[in-house]
Every structure is written in C-alpha cells, then in structure tokens.
Scaffold this motif. Structure first.
Motif, PDB file in Angstrom:
ATOM      1  N   GLU A 107      36.186  32.645  46.645  1.00 49.21           N
ATOM      2  CA  GLU A 107      37.765  32.756  46.909  1.00 49.21           C
ATOM      3  C   GLU A 107      38.565  32.377  45.651  1.00 49.21           C
ATOM      4  O   GLU A 107      38.443  31.380  45.068  1.00 49.21           O
ATOM      5  CB  GLU A 107      37.907  31.473  47.987  1.00 49.21           C
ATOM      6  CG  GLU A 107      39.492  31.429  48.518  1.00 49.21           C
ATOM      7  CD  GLU A 107      39.590  30.443  49.472  1.00 49.21           C
ATOM      8  OE1 GLU A 107      40.855  30.007  49.453  1.00 49.21           O
ATOM      9  OE2 GLU A 107      38.751  29.848  49.971  1.00 49.21           O
ATOM     10  N   GLY A 108      39.651  33.233  45.492  1.00 47.24           N
ATOM     11  CA  GLY A 108      40.689  32.964  44.395  1.00 47.24           C
ATOM     12  C   GLY A 108      40.345  33.680  43.225  1.00 47.24           C
ATOM     13  O   GLY A 108      41.084  33.556  42.211  1.00 47.24           O
ATOM     14  N   ARG A 109      39.069  34.439  43.008  1.00 45.88           N
ATOM     15  CA  ARG A 109      38.933  35.240  41.808  1.00 45.88           C
ATOM     16  C   ARG A 109      39.648  36.193  41.827  1.00 45.88           C
ATOM     17  O   ARG A 109      39.806  36.993  43.037  1.00 45.88           O
ATOM     18  CB  ARG A 109      37.275  35.546  41.708  1.00 45.88           C
ATOM     19  CG  ARG A 109      36.555  34.354  41.720  1.00 45.88           C
ATOM     20  CD  ARG A 109      35.110  34.598  41.004  1.00 45.88           C
ATOM     21  NE  ARG A 109      34.980  34.832  39.956  1.00 45.88           N
ATOM     22  CZ  ARG A 109      34.665  34.022  39.061  1.00 45.88           C
ATOM     23  NH1 ARG A 109      34.449  32.791  39.577  1.00 45.88           N
ATOM     24  NH2 ARG A 109      34.362  34.224  37.568  1.00 45.88           N
ATOM     25  N   ASP A 110      40.165  36.776  41.073  1.00 44.57           N
ATOM     26  CA  ASP A 110      41.161  38.143  40.829  1.00 44.57           C
ATOM     27  C   ASP A 110      40.342  39.314  40.955  1.00 44.57           C
ATOM     28  O   ASP A 110      39.035  39.278  40.790  1.00 44.57           O
ATOM     29  CB  ASP A 110      42.057  37.980  39.565  1.00 44.57           C
ATOM     30  CG  ASP A 110      41.257  38.176  38.335  1.00 44.57           C
ATOM     31  OD1 ASP A 110      40.074  38.876  38.341  1.00 44.57           O
ATOM     32  OD2 ASP A 110      41.854  37.442  37.436  1.00 44.57           O
ATOM     33  N   ASP A 111      41.019  40.555  41.193  1.00 45.04           N
ATOM     34  CA  ASP A 111      40.369  41.769  41.432  1.00 45.04           C
ATOM     35  C   ASP A 111      39.463  42.280  40.263  1.00 45.04           C
ATOM     36  O   ASP A 111      38.382  42.756  40.489  1.00 45.04           O
ATOM     37  CB  ASP A 111      41.401  42.850  41.661  1.00 45.04           C
ATOM     38  CG  ASP A 111      40.963  43.964  42.680  1.00 45.04           C
ATOM     39  OD1 ASP A 111      40.297  43.911  43.726  1.00 45.04           O
ATOM     40  OD2 ASP A 111      40.718  45.209  42.000  1.00 45.04           O
ATOM     41  N   ALA A 112      39.960  41.965  39.006  1.00 48.03           N
ATOM     42  CA  ALA A 112      39.130  42.416  37.904  1.00 48.03           C
ATOM     43  C   ALA A 112      37.874  41.696  37.796  1.00 48.03           C
ATOM     44  O   ALA A 112      36.842  42.357  37.605  1.00 48.03           O
ATOM     45  CB  ALA A 112      39.968  42.305  36.572  1.00 48.03           C
ATOM     46  N   ASP A 113      37.893  40.362  37.993  1.00 45.98           N
ATOM     47  CA  ASP A 113      36.774  39.647  38.119  1.00 45.98           C
ATOM     48  C   ASP A 113      35.847  40.096  39.102  1.00 45.98           C
ATOM     49  O   ASP A 113      34.580  40.137  38.728  1.00 45.98           O
ATOM     50  CB  ASP A 113      36.906  37.958  38.220  1.00 45.98           C
ATOM     51  CG  ASP A 113      37.620  37.302  37.109  1.00 45.98           C
ATOM     52  OD1 ASP A 113      37.326  37.828  36.062  1.00 45.98           O
ATOM     53  OD2 ASP A 113      37.959  36.196  37.309  1.00 45.98           O
ATOM     54  N   LEU A 114      36.233  40.644  40.362  1.00 49.83           N
ATOM     55  CA  LEU A 114      35.309  40.771  41.328  1.00 49.83           C
ATOM     56  C   LEU A 114      34.521  42.319  40.973  1.00 49.83           C
ATOM     57  O   LEU A 114      33.463  42.445  41.260  1.00 49.83           O
ATOM     58  CB  LEU A 114      36.179  40.870  42.744  1.00 49.83           C
ATOM     59  CG  LEU A 114      36.560  39.692  43.060  1.00 49.83           C
ATOM     60  CD1 LEU A 114      37.478  39.747  44.539  1.00 49.83           C
ATOM     61  CD2 LEU A 114      35.367  38.732  43.380  1.00 49.83           C
ATOM     62  N   MET A 115      35.432  43.055  40.339  1.00 51.33           N
ATOM     63  CA  MET A 115      35.228  44.298  40.018  1.00 51.33           C
ATOM     64  C   MET A 115      33.980  44.249  39.013  1.00 51.33           C
ATOM     65  O   MET A 115      33.000  44.990  39.127  1.00 51.33           O
ATOM     66  CB  MET A 115      36.138  45.163  39.222  1.00 51.33           C
ATOM     67  CG  MET A 115      35.773  46.508  38.994  1.00 51.33           C
ATOM     68  SD  MET A 115      35.362  47.519  40.514  1.00 51.33           S
ATOM     69  CE  MET A 115      36.983  47.902  41.124  1.00 51.33           C
ATOM     70  N   GLN A 116      34.075  43.379  38.114  1.00 50.15           N
ATOM     71  CA  GLN A 116      33.012  43.191  36.923  1.00 50.15           C
ATOM     72  C   GLN A 116      31.552  42.477  37.809  1.00 50.15           C
ATOM     73  O   GLN A 116      30.616  42.952  37.347  1.00 50.15           O
ATOM     74  CB  GLN A 116      33.597  42.045  35.822  1.00 50.15           C
ATOM     75  CG  GLN A 116      32.582  41.815  34.911  1.00 50.15           C
ATOM     76  CD  GLN A 116      33.136  40.838  33.663  1.00 50.15           C
ATOM     77  OE1 GLN A 116      34.172  40.337  33.775  1.00 50.15           O
ATOM     78  NE2 GLN A 116      32.397  40.750  32.658  1.00 50.15           N
ATOM     79  N   LEU A 117      32.054  41.669  38.593  1.00 50.41           N
ATOM     80  CA  LEU A 117      30.907  41.134  39.278  1.00 50.41           C
ATOM     81  C   LEU A 117      30.313  41.987  40.301  1.00 50.41           C
ATOM     82  O   LEU A 117      28.942  42.329  40.309  1.00 50.41           O
ATOM     83  CB  LEU A 117      31.379  40.047  40.228  1.00 50.41           C
ATOM     84  CG  LEU A 117      30.461  38.945  41.147  1.00 50.41           C
ATOM     85  CD1 LEU A 117      29.294  38.514  40.344  1.00 50.41           C
ATOM     86  CD2 LEU A 117      30.955  38.223  42.019  1.00 50.41           C
ATOM     87  N   ALA A 118      31.043  43.000  40.740  1.00 49.01           N
ATOM     88  CA  ALA A 118      30.436  43.953  41.854  1.00 49.01           C
ATOM     89  C   ALA A 118      29.437  44.882  41.036  1.00 49.01           C
ATOM     90  O   ALA A 118      28.436  45.556  41.178  1.00 49.01           O
ATOM     91  CB  ALA A 118      31.235  44.900  42.290  1.00 49.01           C
ATOM     92  N   ARG A 119      29.862  45.082  39.508  1.00 49.92           N
ATOM     93  CA  ARG A 119      29.056  46.006  38.559  1.00 49.92           C
ATOM     94  C   ARG A 119      27.722  45.389  38.158  1.00 49.92           C
ATOM     95  O   ARG A 119      26.698  46.184  37.855  1.00 49.92           O
ATOM     96  CB  ARG A 119      29.720  46.515  37.349  1.00 49.92           C
ATOM     97  CG  ARG A 119      30.987  47.274  37.877  1.00 49.92           C
ATOM     98  CD  ARG A 119      31.926  47.564  36.765  1.00 49.92           C
ATOM     99  NE  ARG A 119      33.050  48.429  36.998  1.00 49.92           N
ATOM    100  CZ  ARG A 119      34.164  48.445  36.365  1.00 49.92           C
ATOM    101  NH1 ARG A 119      34.396  47.634  35.536  1.00 49.92           N
ATOM    102  NH2 ARG A 119      35.000  49.365  36.823  1.00 49.92           N
ATOM    103  N   ALA A 120      27.500  44.124  38.263  1.00 48.58           N
ATOM    104  CA  ALA A 120      26.416  43.335  37.951  1.00 48.58           C
ATOM    105  C   ALA A 120      25.439  43.229  39.267  1.00 48.58           C
ATOM    106  O   ALA A 120      24.210  42.671  39.205  1.00 48.58           O
ATOM    107  CB  ALA A 120      26.759  42.100  37.478  1.00 48.58           C
ATOM    108  N   MET A 121      25.958  43.756  40.478  1.00 47.15           N
ATOM    109  CA  MET A 121      25.024  43.512  41.691  1.00 47.15           C
ATOM    110  C   MET A 121      24.232  44.422  42.091  1.00 47.15           C
ATOM    111  O   MET A 121      24.631  45.685  41.405  1.00 47.15           O
ATOM    112  CB  MET A 121      26.008  43.066  42.848  1.00 47.15           C
ATOM    113  CG  MET A 121      26.467  41.669  42.545  1.00 47.15           C
ATOM    114  SD  MET A 121      27.608  41.295  44.002  1.00 47.15           S
ATOM    115  CE  MET A 121      27.505  39.252  43.956  1.00 47.15           C
TER     116      MET A 121
END
Length: 324
Positions: free
Chosen positions: A17-31
């Motif tokens: 919760e609270g992470r911005d869209d760019a952070d989540l996009m980067q995280l999604a690419r690592a999963m």
C-alpha cells in the motif's frame, strides 16, 4: 495476465500500500507468474528460501511437520496474501510447508529483488518495513492462538498484575557500558550516532526475578529490550505454562500491542535479575514511524526479533501437536 493487470493487482496488496505506479511497474517486471495446481507444493519445510509469493487467486495452506510423520495446518492464504517472507528476511529455510488447496495463480519474487525493496532511505522502504512488522505480528498472534487452542483450558487467566504499575515500580539504573552494548549482534547494523540516539531514547531499569512485565490480554505499557539477564515469554492456560520465547540480551518484547493496537498476546516474566531499556509508547511511536537512521535501526531490531520469535513458537507447536 498482462503487466498492467499485474500492477493493478499489486496496488491492492496491503503489504504494498502506498507505493506509486512506477515502483509497482518495476516490481511487476521482477516477478514471475505461474499457475500451480491443487495438491502441488510451493515449497517444503526447511527448503532454502529463494522466493516469496503473492497469491493472485486460489488458496494455499501452510502446515508444520511434526514427529510421527504428521503435519498440522497452521494457516491459510488467499488472494492478496503473501507467504514465504520469514525465510526471505532472516536467510533461514522456510519455516513451514506451503501447498496449494485450490488451483492458484501466484507471483513469485526472488530474495534479491525483495531485499532491494527494503534498502535505502526512501519513505517507501520504511513503510514496507512497518507493514512487514504488522504482518509478522499477525502471524505471531495466529501461531500463539493455535498453540493456546491445543491446551486443555482455552481461556487465558485474568491479568495477575498491573503492568503499568509494575513498570512504574521498577528501579531506575545507569546506562550500561557502551562497549558492552556495541558487542551485541542486535546493534551491529547501527551507525554509531544512530546507536547513541536509540540508546538514549528511553530509560534503564533493574527488574527482579519473577516480576510480571506484560500480561496476556492487557495493553503493553512500553517497548522493552533486555540489556542483561533474561525474560521468559509464556502462555498460561489452567495448569499449563508454556514458554514460547526467551528475551535474553539484545532481544525485545512488548512491542506487538504498541504496533497493532491490540492487547499483549503473551505474558512476560523476568527469569532472573535483569537490566532493561524501556521506551514508553510515545517515544516508541516516534521512532517506529520515523524515517531517519535511528528509526531504521529500531525497525531492523524489531524485524530480527520477530523472525526469531516466530521460529521459536514453532517448537512448542510441534511438541504439542506430536503429543495429541
């Protein structure tokens, strides 16, 4: 599942919760996304912790292997839940086996990428550490409840001590020698100035053996860290008294209720004469919710203590399960 769909899902996960869209996009690419059929294992108890998983759909069950070649179910997880973080945080093996009970879609995150989320001084790293602490406390409460239900008398006794008064009655003492404190593994990650700030945030007290410092079901009056001596963390049910942890030098207790606002999940009793660092609620809240080097040190101390406590509680769970 597209990258956009993955990001939208991650935005709903309470841990992130609270992470911005760019952070989540980067995280999604690592999963790594995968589908696991019902009946398959994600990992077995004791396996190296190489990844944690976010459950997108379906359901998984965590179970503990006990003597007699039996397993005991400890908990279940469904959409939005996270499993496998304990071994990722402390570097040990997975504490429980996790198997799929309903065909599930999961997103797997490797340990290196996970630890990268916790690194640095960005506010998102502090927020994630705080949410991990809350998640771990919820896991601890679940394990303690599971343990308590296996005892004969499921109701805890009424608090036998006024812990606020017990704290006020403790004898204040001088701070310990700083060289002694720095040798504790607990403080190895502290920067020197941050360590000084942490150690001067509270007061030091002497505690006689047998003193009840926390009572299960009562609010915690403070965060305690044992400097010298030892404090037992126990569950009491009827004639049963089970030790679920021991807070020796460098180990903390009393923080669970300060973090999640609920009563203490266990009773803490001084096993021997002890010296304790005490942080009352207000200074603890300031440090826990801060974003400086002192706060990062405190969050690290809590994280390590929670991981050790969670592992410690598995032992009495296994012993009791084996005896039933």
């Amino acid at each position: 599942m597209s990258e956009r769909e993955t990001v939208d899902f991650l935005a709903t996960v309470p841990l992130l919760e609270g992470r911005d869209d760019a952070d989540l996009m980067q995280l999604a690419r690592a999963m790594r996304r995968r589908t696991v059929q019902a009946g398959e294992d994600l990992w077995r108890q004791g396996d190296d912790a190489r990844e944690m998983v976010f459950v997108v759909d379906g359901a998984v069950t965590a179970s503990l292997h006990v003597p007699g070649d039996r397993t005991v179910e400890i908990g279940r997880a469904g959409p939005g839940d996270v499993v496998g973080e304990i071994g990722m945080l402390d570097g040990g093996g997975h504490t429980m086996s996790v198997s799929v009970t309903e065909t599930a879609t999961v997103l797997a995150l490797g340990r290196t990428d996970f630890l990268a989320l916790l690194a640095g001084r960005h506010p998102s790293a502090f927020a994630l550490r705080r949410r991990l602490a809350s998640l771990s406390i919820a896991r601890l409460r679940n394990q303690l409840q599971h343990l308590a239900r296996s005892l004969d008398d499921g109701a805890p006794p009424p608090p036998a001590a006024d812990t606020e008064r017990a704290l006020a009655d403790l004898e204040e003492c001088a701070p310990p020698d700083s060289k002694y404190v720095r040798r504790m593994a607990t403080f190895h990650d502290f920067e020197p100035v941050a360590l000084w700030g942490f150690l001067t945030s509270g007061r030091y007290v002497r505690c006689p053996p047998g003193r009840v410092l926390l009572a299960e079901g009562s609010p915690s009056p403070a965060y305690y860290l044992t400097i010298n001596g030892a404090v037992e963390k126990v569950l009491v049910r009827g004639d049963w008294r089970i030790r679920v942890g021991l807070a020796g030098p460098g180990r903390a207790f009393g923080y669970e209720g300060l973090i999640d606002g609920r009563p203490s999940p266990l009773t803490a009793i001084a096993r021997e004469r002890s010296i304790l660092l005490v942080l009352p609620r207000d200074p603890f809240d300031q440090l826990f919710n801060g974003e400086d080097a002192i706060s990062r040190g405190l969050l690290n101390v809590i994280q390590r203590d929670l991981m050790a406590t969670l592992r410690e509680t598995f032992r009495p769970c296994a012993r009791l399960a084996a005896s039933i």
